[in-house]
Write an enzyme that holds these catalytic residues in place. Structure first.
Site, mmCIF file in Angstrom:
data_model
loop_
_atom_site.group_PDB
_atom_site.id
_atom_site.type_symbol
_atom_site.label_atom_id
_atom_site.label_comp_id
_atom_site.label_asym_id
_atom_site.label_seq_id
_atom_site.Cartn_x
_atom_site.Cartn_y
_atom_site.Cartn_z
ATOM 1 N N SER A 215 0.841 6.859 2.231
ATOM 2 C CA SER A 215 1.448 7.916 3.040
ATOM 3 C C SER A 215 2.593 8.597 2.312
ATOM 4 O O SER A 215 3.306 7.983 1.507
ATOM 5 C CB SER A 215 1.977 7.337 4.347
ATOM 6 N N GLU B 265 -10.000 -1.344 6.018
ATOM 7 C CA GLU B 265 -8.822 -1.448 6.864
ATOM 8 C C GLU B 265 -9.199 -1.285 8.329
ATOM 9 O O GLU B 265 -8.687 -1.966 9.200
ATOM 10 C CB GLU B 265 -7.812 -0.373 6.450
ATOM 11 N N GLN C 238 0.852 -1.192 0.000
ATOM 12 C CA GLN C 238 0.000 0.000 0.000
ATOM 13 C C GLN C 238 0.888 1.243 0.000
ATOM 14 O O GLN C 238 1.706 1.411 0.908
ATOM 15 C CB GLN C 238 -0.878 -0.021 1.257
ATOM 16 N N ASN D 48 -5.287 6.533 16.269
ATOM 17 C CA ASN D 48 -6.444 6.450 17.177
ATOM 18 C C ASN D 48 -7.026 7.831 17.481
ATOM 19 O O ASN D 48 -8.217 7.951 17.761
ATOM 20 C CB ASN D 48 -6.042 5.702 18.452
ATOM 21 N N GLU D 49 -6.190 8.874 17.381
ATOM 22 C CA GLU D 49 -6.737 10.220 17.587
ATOM 23 C C GLU D 49 -7.720 10.551 16.453
ATOM 24 O O GLU D 49 -8.792 11.100 16.691
ATOM 25 C CB GLU D 49 -5.607 11.261 17.616
ATOM 26 N N SER E 289 4.393 -0.648 3.887
ATOM 27 C CA SER E 289 4.733 -1.908 4.559
ATOM 28 C C SER E 289 5.235 -2.955 3.575
ATOM 29 O O SER E 289 4.542 -3.281 2.608
ATOM 30 C CB SER E 289 3.514 -2.470 5.304
HETATM 31 C C1 LIG Z 1 3.453 -0.387 11.199
HETATM 32 C C2 LIG Z 1 2.955 0.618 10.242
HETATM 33 C C3 LIG Z 1 2.668 0.228 8.958
HETATM 34 C C4 LIG Z 1 2.243 1.166 8.016
HETATM 35 N N1 LIG Z 1 2.015 0.735 6.739
HETATM 36 C C5 LIG Z 1 1.681 1.645 5.797
HETATM 37 C C6 LIG Z 1 1.521 1.226 4.451
HETATM 38 O O1 LIG Z 1 1.663 0.055 4.122
HETATM 39 N N2 LIG Z 1 1.233 2.151 3.521
HETATM 40 C C7 LIG Z 1 1.058 3.460 3.848
HETATM 41 O O2 LIG Z 1 0.772 4.239 2.969
HETATM 42 N N3 LIG Z 1 1.201 3.900 5.127
HETATM 43 C C8 LIG Z 1 1.525 3.017 6.106
HETATM 44 N N4 LIG Z 1 1.701 3.439 7.405
HETATM 45 C C9 LIG Z 1 1.604 4.883 7.715
HETATM 46 C C10 LIG Z 1 0.386 5.271 8.521
HETATM 47 O O3 LIG Z 1 -0.750 5.224 7.734
HETATM 48 C C11 LIG Z 1 0.663 6.675 9.089
HETATM 49 O O4 LIG Z 1 1.697 6.543 10.005
HETATM 50 C C12 LIG Z 1 -0.531 7.272 9.805
HETATM 51 O O5 LIG Z 1 -1.538 7.626 8.891
HETATM 52 C C13 LIG Z 1 -0.146 8.514 10.621
HETATM 53 O O6 LIG Z 1 0.550 9.441 9.869
HETATM 54 P P1 LIG Z 1 1.930 10.017 10.378
HETATM 55 O O7 LIG Z 1 2.768 8.884 10.798
HETATM 56 O O8 LIG Z 1 2.425 10.943 9.337
HETATM 57 O O9 LIG Z 1 1.588 10.832 11.682
HETATM 58 P P2 LIG Z 1 1.010 12.314 11.759
HETATM 59 O O10 LIG Z 1 -0.165 12.444 10.863
HETATM 60 O O11 LIG Z 1 2.111 13.298 11.613
HETATM 61 O O12 LIG Z 1 0.500 12.294 13.250
HETATM 62 C C14 LIG Z 1 1.352 12.471 14.375
HETATM 63 C C15 LIG Z 1 0.489 12.569 15.611
HETATM 64 O O13 LIG Z 1 -0.415 13.677 15.504
HETATM 65 C C16 LIG Z 1 -1.729 13.228 15.709
HETATM 66 N N5 LIG Z 1 -2.665 13.978 14.874
HETATM 67 C C17 LIG Z 1 -2.562 14.298 13.556
HETATM 68 N N6 LIG Z 1 -3.670 14.919 13.145
HETATM 69 C C18 LIG Z 1 -4.503 15.006 14.198
HETATM 70 C C19 LIG Z 1 -5.819 15.531 14.420
HETATM 71 N N7 LIG Z 1 -6.533 16.090 13.441
HETATM 72 N N8 LIG Z 1 -6.341 15.408 15.652
HETATM 73 C C20 LIG Z 1 -5.637 14.833 16.659
HETATM 74 N N9 LIG Z 1 -4.412 14.329 16.518
HETATM 75 C C21 LIG Z 1 -3.854 14.403 15.305
HETATM 76 C C22 LIG Z 1 -1.716 11.781 15.278
HETATM 77 O O14 LIG Z 1 -2.799 11.070 15.857
HETATM 78 C C23 LIG Z 1 -0.381 11.335 15.802
HETATM 79 O O15 LIG Z 1 -0.503 11.036 17.155
HETATM 80 C C24 LIG Z 1 2.109 2.530 8.379
HETATM 81 C C25 LIG Z 1 2.392 2.925 9.682
HETATM 82 C C26 LIG Z 1 2.819 1.993 10.610
HETATM 83 C C27 LIG Z 1 3.139 2.457 11.997
#
Ligand SMILES: Cc1cc2nc3c(=O)[nH]c(=O)nc-3n(C[C@H](O)[C@H](O)[C@H](O)COP(=O)(O)OP(=O)(O)OC[C@H]3O[C@@H](n4cnc5c(N)ncnc54)[C@H](O)[C@@H]3O)c2cc1C
Lengths: 323, 383
Positions: free
Chosen positions: B128, B245, B125, B362-363, B162
């Site tokens: 991101s 998902e 996928q 989860n947020e 992933s």
């Molecule tokens: C093990 C794992 C596998 C993954 N696999 C894939 C994959 O296969 N393909 C893919 O595309 N992506 C993948 N991801 C990425 C995943 O989808 C993103 O990590 C996720 O969407 C969060 O984005 P970010 O890491 O940029 O965090 P951010 O969006 O920067 O968030 C950081 C923090 O801010 C909080 N936050 C952000 N916006 C808000 C809001 N509006 N209100 C409250 N809190 C907020 C978040 O909850 C988090 O705690 C994977 C992630 C993990 C950990």
């Protein structure tokens, strides 16, 4: 496999909800706590007219012989609407006790004519509303006696009027599995009441969060409150299937395990709902005038009624350890 | 209301149980997020596919058994109870396949579904981006029209994909109309991971294994035939996968029930040393049980024509917390040994820590529950 309420159960819930929603139940609960039972007795009769008091009475004794799931449906509504009175005792436990002690009275129980209460130590050491009950029992282990009420003990929930009971005439020795089944059924009904109270607390908190404004916006826009309320939703949503799962296994080999699981989950979810609802309301929720406190104190009382969460966790693990 | 299964469902379950008992490889496989682990699963999943157990709910035409949803959940319970490993093909099967069934052309269905079912093409996928995680609609990677060749040129960067370092193909969203507002002008593409102009950098995760990968796109050509849904309609298409998902498909109850059973076994072994952990063991088991029953409720609702909707967010919050809780109490039971890298519970624990982050943090899920299920007002922020 169908793990959802059927149409009749949904209709039953709705008719109870309609009836109780139209009555001023919080006022009845307040009066009940002050010893004025008139409004509460009126509700008692109207619930009996809808069949609530006959749910656990066999059909040939004038009852409905309903399923445990129907009982859960009813008790969720009783909890949601804060209905005062010894319902777990009269509706769920009394049919078992009377079947052994006085089968002729079952019909009057189903019609709502009789108010029955009992103490069942160690988990239920006081009898609810023994001062107005027509029949008071003491179920000590498997020994069933008539009971004599002592002096009123006040509960955190003013509508729960508790009385110590001393043993009178010895009536019967109930089989151990009958006693166990009655306890499970009571714990399950109590869990359903908790779930209903939790749902109501969440609904009240959500309404308040939409209406109350601070810093120029509805407090429900603040994420700290949103997230706390979302967690309450999750807790209640995942307690419910355990309740209905326990209703399906009541009386089976997994009965103790499943009813205890339901009680733990419902108590935790409702308690979280109570704490959160109070926090969302701020000081207004902490006043005696506001109705919210009636549910908050009810939940606190029910968390430890018919087996504390600790007792029930122990039962779950005991069942799992021998599995 | 009942929890009784039909004869047919029971027969299906028994058949699955017998087959799994005979064929599940003994002993643990190397971790999924390593080249060896991925290869070992390819082999296992080919065995599954050969006996038509890889995608039981799909039509027979595409290697499935036309299993009902009840049968699918029963299969998943048996699968994890048998000790079988988490699937390498899961992202394709649970996130992409439903979209291909719904939005794919017949040619795309015939081209991609059988190869996904038999494990010859494993999908990653690619959603991101470094600047677009929770705020997925802000992605910047572009798709520009290449009229001459009848397709699109992809440029930009994707991240946290992933196992893209081991997979064969990927699905992702790209901005095909830079003038359109956030959720518009996105297009859903399918592309091979060995495409010309595409470079991949594996990124090790907390457990030390290269489970993540970063993808760099330099004029990667994708023909029109590999656009999923209409160009510019990618957001809507993608959101139907997000529902999958967060909902039922990625986390079937079997995983947690199997872990809860292992936890109880551990409690019987070590509980006497740690009586104060009793309540937490119970709560972990109880949560797994609640998840199982909740799933049967969802299955009943879906079978009656309902949908998951925002309840998927409730579900995601619950399973992710349940998973962490189960593993935390297991580690506490293990005591000082729990820090040893070869302890299987530790692997599970490290993986569980990512649950509250991926599939929508989860947020974000709590915002969805609060706004869509509880009807609380939207705050002053995007989404
Ligand atoms: C093990 C794992 C596998 C993954 N696999 C894939 C994959 O296969 N393909 C893919 O595309 N992506 C993948 N991801 C990425 C995943 O989808 C993103 O990590 C996720 O969407 C969060 O984005 P970010 O890491 O940029 O965090 P951010 O969006 O920067 O968030 C950081 C923090 O801010 C909080 N936050 C952000 N916006 C808000 C809001 N509006 N209100 C409250 N809190 C907020 C978040 O909850 C988090 O705690 C994977 C992630 C993990 C950990």
């Amino acid at each position: 496999m169908k793990f959802a309420l059927n149409d009749e159960q949904r209709d039953f819930a709705k008719s109870l909800d309609d009836l109780l929603g139209a009555a001023d139940v919080p006022a009845a609960a307040r009066a009940w706590g002050e010893g004025d039972h008139a409004a509460g007795r009126k509700l008692w009769t109207r619930l009996a007219d809808l069949g609530v008091h006959g749910l656990c009475v066999p059909e040939d004794a004038g009852g409905l012989g309903a399923t445990p799931a129907d009982v859960v449906v009813a008790f969720e509504q009783l909890g949601r609407h804060l209905v005062p009175g010894p319902h777990v005792e009269s509706i769920v436990v009394a049919p078992v006790v009377l079947a052994a002690a006085d089968p002729g009275a079952l019909e009057r129980l189903a019609s709502g004519e009789l108010v029955v209460t009992l103490a069942a130590p160690p988990h239920t050491p006081y009898a609810l509303d023994a001062d107005i009950a027509d029949l008071v029992f003491l179920l000590d282990g498997s020994t069933l006696c008539t009971g004599t009420a002592g002096a009123l003990r006040r509960s955190v929930d003013t509508a729960r009027r508790l009385f110590p009971v001393s043993a009178g005439e010895r009536l019967a020795a109930l089989p151990a599995d009958t006693v166990a089944a009655a306890f499970d059924a009571a714990a399950l009904a109590c869990s359903a009441q908790l779930l209903g109270a939790g749902e109501r607390l969440l609904a009240e908190a959500v309404e308040y969060a939409k209406a109350r404004r601070q810093f120029g916006r509805a407090i429900g826009e603040f994420q700290a409150l949103k997230h706390a309320l979302a967690d309450v939703r999750v807790g209640l949503d995942f307690a419910r299937p355990l309740l209905y799962g326990a209703a399906l296994s009541l009386g089976s080999a997994d009965s103790a395990r499943d009813t205890s699981a339901a009680k733990v989950a419902a108590a935790d979810a409702a308690y979280r709902a109570a704490r959160t609802a109070l926090q969302v309301h701020g000081a207004i929720g902490y006043t005696l005038e506001h109705d919210l406190g009636l549910w908050i104190t009810k939940v606190r009382a029910l968390v430890s009624a018919w087996g504390t969460t600790s007792v029930h966790r122990k039962r779950v693990l005991a069942a799992l350890s021998t599995a | 209301m009942n929890l009784d299964f039909t004869e047919r469902e029971l027969a299906f379950r028994d058949e699955a149980r017998d087959w799994l008992r005979e064929h599940v490889p003994a002993g643990p496989m190397p971790p999924l997020d390593t080249a060896e682990g991925f290869a070992a699963r390819r082999e296992w999943e080919a065995t599954l596919a050969a006996a038509r157990w890889s995608v039981v709910a799909w039509p027979e035409k595409y290697h499935g058994r036309d299993a009902s949803m009840v049968e699918w959940v029963l299969f998943e319970e048996e699968y994890y109870r048998s000790g079988a490993p988490v699937r390498a093909a899961q992202n394709g099967i649970s996130l992409l396949a439903p979209i291909i069934f719904e939005h794919g052309t017949p040619e795309q269905q015939d081209r991609y579904l059988p190869a996904m079912a038999d494990g010859t093409e494993i999908w990653a996928q690619a959603w991101s981006e470094p600047e677009a995680g929770s705020d997925l609609a802000s992605i910047r990677s572009t798709a520009t029209r290449d009229e001459a060749r009848g397709g699109w040129l992809l440029n930009g960067q994707k991240t946290w994909s992933s196992r893209a370092a081991f997979a064969d193909r990927a699905f992702g969203l790209f901005r095909s109309d830079p003038t359109a507002e956030r959720h518009r002008g996105l297009t859903y593409f399918l592309f091979p991971l060995d495409a010309e102009g595409l470079s991949i950098r594996p990124i090790p995760q907390l457990d030390g294994h290269p489970g993540f990968a970063e993808l760099f796109f330099d004029d990667v050509f994708v023909p029109d035939a590999d656009v999923l849904g209409a160009p510019g309609d990618g957001w809507r298409v993608a959101m139907s996968t997000a529902g999958n998902e967060r909902g039922l498909s990625l986390r079937s109850p079997g995983r947690f029930c199997a872990a809860a059973d292992r936890l109880l076994a551990l409690w019987r072994e070590r509980g006497a040393e740690h009586p104060h952990l009793r309540d937490r063991v119970v709560d972990a088991w109880l949560a797994a049980q609640a998840y199982r029953l909740y799933t049967w409720g969802t299955v009943t609702r879906l079978t009656a024509g309902g949908d998951v909707g925002a309840h998927g967010s409730v579900n995601k919050l619950f399973w992710s917390q349940l998973d962490v809780g189960l593993h935390e109490v297991a580690l506490d039971l293990l005591g000082p040994e729990s820090e040893l890298r070869d302890e299987p519970w530790l692997d599970g624990y490290l993986f569980s820590l990512s649950g509250p982050i991926y599939a929508g943090t989860n947020e974000i899920q709590r915002n969805i529950v609060a706004e869509r299920l509880l009807g609380l007002p939207k705050g002053g922020r995007g989404r």
